[in-house]
Design a protein around this motif. Structure first.
Motif, PDB file in Angstrom:
ATOM      1  N   ASP A 155       0.844  -1.055   0.005  1.00  0.00           N
ATOM      2  CA  ASP A 155      -0.049  -0.098  -0.048  1.00  0.00           C
ATOM      3  C   ASP A 155       0.962   1.340   0.125  1.00  0.00           C
ATOM      4  N   SER A 156       1.027   1.660  -1.196  1.00  0.00           N
ATOM      5  CA  SER A 156       2.196   2.977  -1.308  1.00  0.00           C
ATOM      6  C   SER A 156       1.787   4.018  -0.783  1.00  0.00           C
ATOM      7  N   THR A 157       0.237   4.170  -0.522  1.00  0.00           N
ATOM      8  CA  THR A 157      -0.433   5.489  -0.260  1.00  0.00           C
ATOM      9  C   THR A 157      -0.473   5.675   1.143  1.00  0.00           C
ATOM     10  N   PHE A 158      -0.009   4.615   2.093  1.00  0.00           N
ATOM     11  CA  PHE A 158      -0.197   4.419   3.481  1.00  0.00           C
ATOM     12  C   PHE A 158       1.141   5.104   4.186  1.00  0.00           C
ATOM     13  N   GLU A 159       0.863   6.149   4.877  1.00  0.00           N
ATOM     14  CA  GLU A 159       2.069   6.727   5.573  1.00  0.00           C
ATOM     15  C   GLU A 159       1.520   7.328   6.961  1.00  0.00           C
ATOM     16  N   GLU A 160       1.920   6.975   7.921  1.00  0.00           N
ATOM     17  CA  GLU A 160       1.488   7.626   9.198  1.00  0.00           C
ATOM     18  C   GLU A 160       2.792   7.941  10.220  1.00  0.00           C
ATOM     19  N   HIS A 161       2.690   8.679  11.398  1.00  0.00           N
ATOM     20  CA  HIS A 161       3.981   9.065  12.002  1.00  0.00           C
ATOM     21  C   HIS A 161       3.527   9.080  13.540  1.00  0.00           C
ATOM     22  N   SER A 162       4.484   8.763  14.350  1.00  0.00           N
ATOM     23  CA  SER A 162       4.489   8.869  15.710  1.00  0.00           C
ATOM     24  C   SER A 162       5.706   9.578  16.261  1.00  0.00           C
ATOM     25  N   HIS A 163       5.354  10.063  17.362  1.00  0.00           N
ATOM     26  CA  HIS A 163       6.535  10.653  17.990  1.00  0.00           C
ATOM     27  C   HIS A 163       6.880  10.043  19.595  1.00  0.00           C
ATOM     28  N   ARG A 164       7.912  10.193  20.137  1.00  0.00           N
ATOM     29  CA  ARG A 164       8.142   9.783  21.566  1.00  0.00           C
ATOM     30  C   ARG A 164       9.225  10.810  22.103  1.00  0.00           C
ATOM     31  N   GLN A 165       9.160  11.104  23.580  1.00  0.00           N
ATOM     32  CA  GLN A 165       9.823  11.785  24.426  1.00  0.00           C
ATOM     33  C   GLN A 165      10.009  10.888  25.458  1.00  0.00           C
ATOM     34  N   ASP A 166      11.336  10.654  25.992  1.00  0.00           N
ATOM     35  CA  ASP A 166      11.675   9.728  27.029  1.00  0.00           C
ATOM     36  C   ASP A 166      12.761  10.633  27.837  1.00  0.00           C
ATOM     37  N   TRP A 167      12.257  10.532  29.398  1.00  0.00           N
ATOM     38  CA  TRP A 167      13.146  11.110  30.498  1.00  0.00           C
ATOM     39  C   TRP A 167      13.471  10.135  31.108  1.00  0.00           C
ATOM     40  N   ARG A 168      14.710  10.192  31.773  1.00  0.00           N
ATOM     41  CA  ARG A 168      15.328   9.214  32.577  1.00  0.00           C
ATOM     42  C   ARG A 168      16.061  10.006  33.829  1.00  0.00           C
ATOM     43  N   VAL A 169      15.885   9.434  34.893  1.00  0.00           N
ATOM     44  CA  VAL A 169      16.462   9.989  35.936  1.00  0.00           C
ATOM     45  C   VAL A 169      17.305   8.689  36.788  1.00  0.00           C
ATOM     46  N   ASP A 170      18.409   8.529  37.084  1.00  0.00           N
ATOM     47  CA  ASP A 170      19.095   7.616  37.933  1.00  0.00           C
ATOM     48  C   ASP A 170      19.823   8.288  39.137  1.00  0.00           C
ATOM     49  N   LEU A 171      19.861   7.720  40.299  1.00  0.00           N
ATOM     50  CA  LEU A 171      20.484   8.216  41.369  1.00  0.00           C
ATOM     51  C   LEU A 171      21.136   6.955  42.024  1.00  0.00           C
ATOM     52  N   SER A 172      22.468   6.885  42.179  1.00  0.00           N
ATOM     53  CA  SER A 172      23.349   5.649  42.549  1.00  0.00           C
ATOM     54  C   SER A 172      23.863   6.450  43.990  1.00  0.00           C
ATOM     55  N   GLN A 173      23.919   5.490  44.823  1.00  0.00           N
ATOM     56  CA  GLN A 173      24.592   5.848  46.104  1.00  0.00           C
ATOM     57  C   GLN A 173      25.238   4.669  46.663  1.00  0.00           C
ATOM     58  N   ILE A 174      26.702   5.082  47.110  1.00  0.00           N
ATOM     59  CA  ILE A 174      27.495   4.199  47.818  1.00  0.00           C
ATOM     60  C   ILE A 174      27.013   3.990  49.491  1.00  0.00           C
ATOM     61  N   ILE A 175      26.400   3.067  49.749  1.00  0.00           N
ATOM     62  CA  ILE A 175      26.181   2.744  51.176  1.00  0.00           C
ATOM     63  C   ILE A 175      27.105   2.503  51.997  1.00  0.00           C
ATOM     64  N   THR A 176      27.840   1.583  51.640  1.00  0.00           N
ATOM     65  CA  THR A 176      28.970   0.833  52.267  1.00  0.00           C
ATOM     66  C   THR A 176      30.219   0.439  51.213  1.00  0.00           C
ATOM     67  N   PRO A 177      31.195   0.069  51.842  1.00  0.00           N
ATOM     68  CA  PRO A 177      32.167  -0.379  50.836  1.00  0.00           C
ATOM     69  C   PRO A 177      31.633  -1.645  49.973  1.00  0.00           C
ATOM     70  N   ASN A 178      30.900  -2.227  50.528  1.00  0.00           N
ATOM     71  CA  ASN A 178      30.367  -3.361  49.489  1.00  0.00           C
ATOM     72  C   ASN A 178      29.072  -3.223  49.035  1.00  0.00           C
ATOM     73  N   MET A 179      28.314  -2.032  49.374  1.00  0.00           N
ATOM     74  CA  MET A 179      26.912  -2.090  48.621  1.00  0.00           C
ATOM     75  C   MET A 179      26.904  -0.756  47.850  1.00  0.00           C
ATOM     76  N   VAL A 180      26.053  -0.847  47.033  1.00  0.00           N
ATOM     77  CA  VAL A 180      25.622   0.334  46.055  1.00  0.00           C
ATOM     78  C   VAL A 180      23.928   0.184  45.956  1.00  0.00           C
ATOM     79  N   VAL A 181      23.429   1.132  45.978  1.00  0.00           N
ATOM     80  CA  VAL A 181      22.080   1.362  45.591  1.00  0.00           C
ATOM     81  C   VAL A 181      21.613   2.378  44.645  1.00  0.00           C
ATOM     82  N   ASN A 182      20.889   1.970  43.824  1.00  0.00           N
ATOM     83  CA  ASN A 182      20.397   2.716  42.667  1.00  0.00           C
ATOM     84  C   ASN A 182      19.065   2.881  42.592  1.00  0.00           C
ATOM     85  N   PHE A 183      18.220   4.135  42.432  1.00  0.00           N
ATOM     86  CA  PHE A 183      16.970   4.340  42.224  1.00  0.00           C
ATOM     87  C   PHE A 183      16.902   4.887  40.839  1.00  0.00           C
TER      88      PHE A 183
END
Length: 381
Positions: A155-183
């Motif tokens: 179907d050469s007459t068919f053409e549609e469009h879409s758009h996307r926005q993407d937001w990301r936030v990452d917070l990493s924290q070293i809790i102890t010398p052996n433990m890392v937590v990430n949100f």
């Protein structure tokens, strides 16, 4: 296009391991080259292909990279076989970017272009990462903008469009010398043509020999989704590490989902490393989803995509990596060979297998098993 959607969601973890689209710490990545083969096989859908990534730094402040990724798709999935003929096509993706390091701030820019016979996608991304409090805390923020063109075979007459926005936030924290937590938080906003031009839904039709007929899928033209994740890694005394993740997802189509994943990494003698993981995922259905509608055009929005239905999955993963030095790669500093395999078991709660016998709405519930493999070689120089 639609038949490969589930495989894309599963295999992108392998791609993101290679593509540094989002920066996570104020350290430039090392110069390296990755060559990867990826494969997905499940539910009549097969996706496989190569990928190659090359990264090079300059003056300890700038690092550039380029990636090529290819999918060779062969689909005879239940979505396709029920209403159309199996098909084969190839998807190619080209991407590149640059990272800038200034003090404790890392800025990353990336652009991704992919094309297949009936779909093209463009994505531009910017990410910023900053270390705080003696490098014990890392905050990463990124934004991406995508725009897509949707076509239709024969179907050469068919053409549609879409758009996307993407937001990301990452917070990493070293809790102890052996433990890392990430949100982590990710918010996605889609608008435009969001349904598949080939996908259909079924409705009760007493005049049909099967007892039902098909009509075109109709989805809303907007969707906003949010996902929150909490992750932790704990380094064990015997050089091993354990990781745990919990993730919650919801969107404006009414889908709510959560998953939990646990993993364990254990170095072995002679340069080998073993990686084991388990993941459980479950979700509810979209508000307008139905396996079988009571009549034609029964509501404004119509959806029978099994990925928008209620289902759960269990994934078991196993990986083995071998690290080697200049004795096997004299032109490089070091190298690695890795093989990772996941076995995924899907169980659908309200999606019927119409290829099997049964009265409309009473056919057996659909289920399938899938395998995902990634094999790649990495060289640092």
């Amino acid at each position: 296009m639609a038949a490969v959607a589930a495989a894309k969601r599963l295999r992108y973890a392998a791609l993101f391991a290679l593509l540094p689209c989002v920066v996570h710490a104020a350290i430039l990545p090392e110069d390296r080259m990755d060559v990867m083969y990826h494969g997905y096989d499940g539910g009549g859908l097969k996706v496989e292909g190569p990928s190659i990534l090359v990264r090079k730094g300059f003056d300890d402040r700038v690092s550039v990279w380029a990636n090529y990724y290819e999918d060779m798709i062969s689909s005879a999935s239940i979505d396709v076989v029920a209403t159309a003929s199996p098909y084969k096509e190839t998807r190619r993706e080209y991407s590149g970017g640059v990272d800038f390091l200034t003090g404790k701030t890392l800025i990353g820019l990336a652009y991704i272009y992919s094309t297949e016979p009936d779909y093209t996608a463009n994505t531009a991304r910017i990410g910023v990462s900053q270390d705080f409090f003696g490098d014990l805390t890392t905050l990463s923020i990124s934004y991406a903008r995508g725009w897509n063109d949707i076509m239709k075979h024969n179907d050469s007459t068919f053409e549609e469009h879409s758009h996307r926005q993407d937001w990301r936030v990452d917070l990493s924290q070293i809790i102890t010398p052996n433990m890392v937590v990430n949100f982590g938080y990710e918010g996605i906003s889609d608008d435009g043509y969001l349904h598949d031009p080939y996908r259909t839904v079924r409705y009760l039709d007493p005049s049909s020999p099967k007892g039902y007929s098909y009509e075109a899928e109709v989805d809303p033209s907007t969707k906003t989704s949010s996902a929150w994740a909490l992750r932790t890694i704990y380094y064990l005394p015997w050089r091993a590490s354990a990781r745990l993740e919990y993730r919650w997802y919801e969107d404006t189509w009414g889908v709510h989902a959560w998953n939990i994943e646990a993993g364990f990494v254990q170095p072995l003698p002679h340069g080998f490393t073993l990686d084991m993981s388990y993941r459980y995922y479950t979700q509810g259905a979209a508000d307008f989803y139905s396996d079988l509608y009571p009549r034609a055009n029964s509501q404004n929005f119509l959806n029978r995509d099994k990925e928008d239905s209620p289902f759960s999955s269990n994934t078991v993963g196993l990986g083995l990596t071998y690290a080697f030095g200049t004795e096997f790669a004299p032109f490089f500093k070091r190298g690695e060979i890795s093989f990772i395999a996941d076995y995924v078991m899907f169980k659908y709660d309200d999606f019927r297998d119409v290829l099997k016998a049964g009265a409309p709405g009473d056919e057996p519930l659909y289920k399938m098993d899938s395998t995902i493999v990634r094999a790649f070689m990495s060289f640092w120089y």
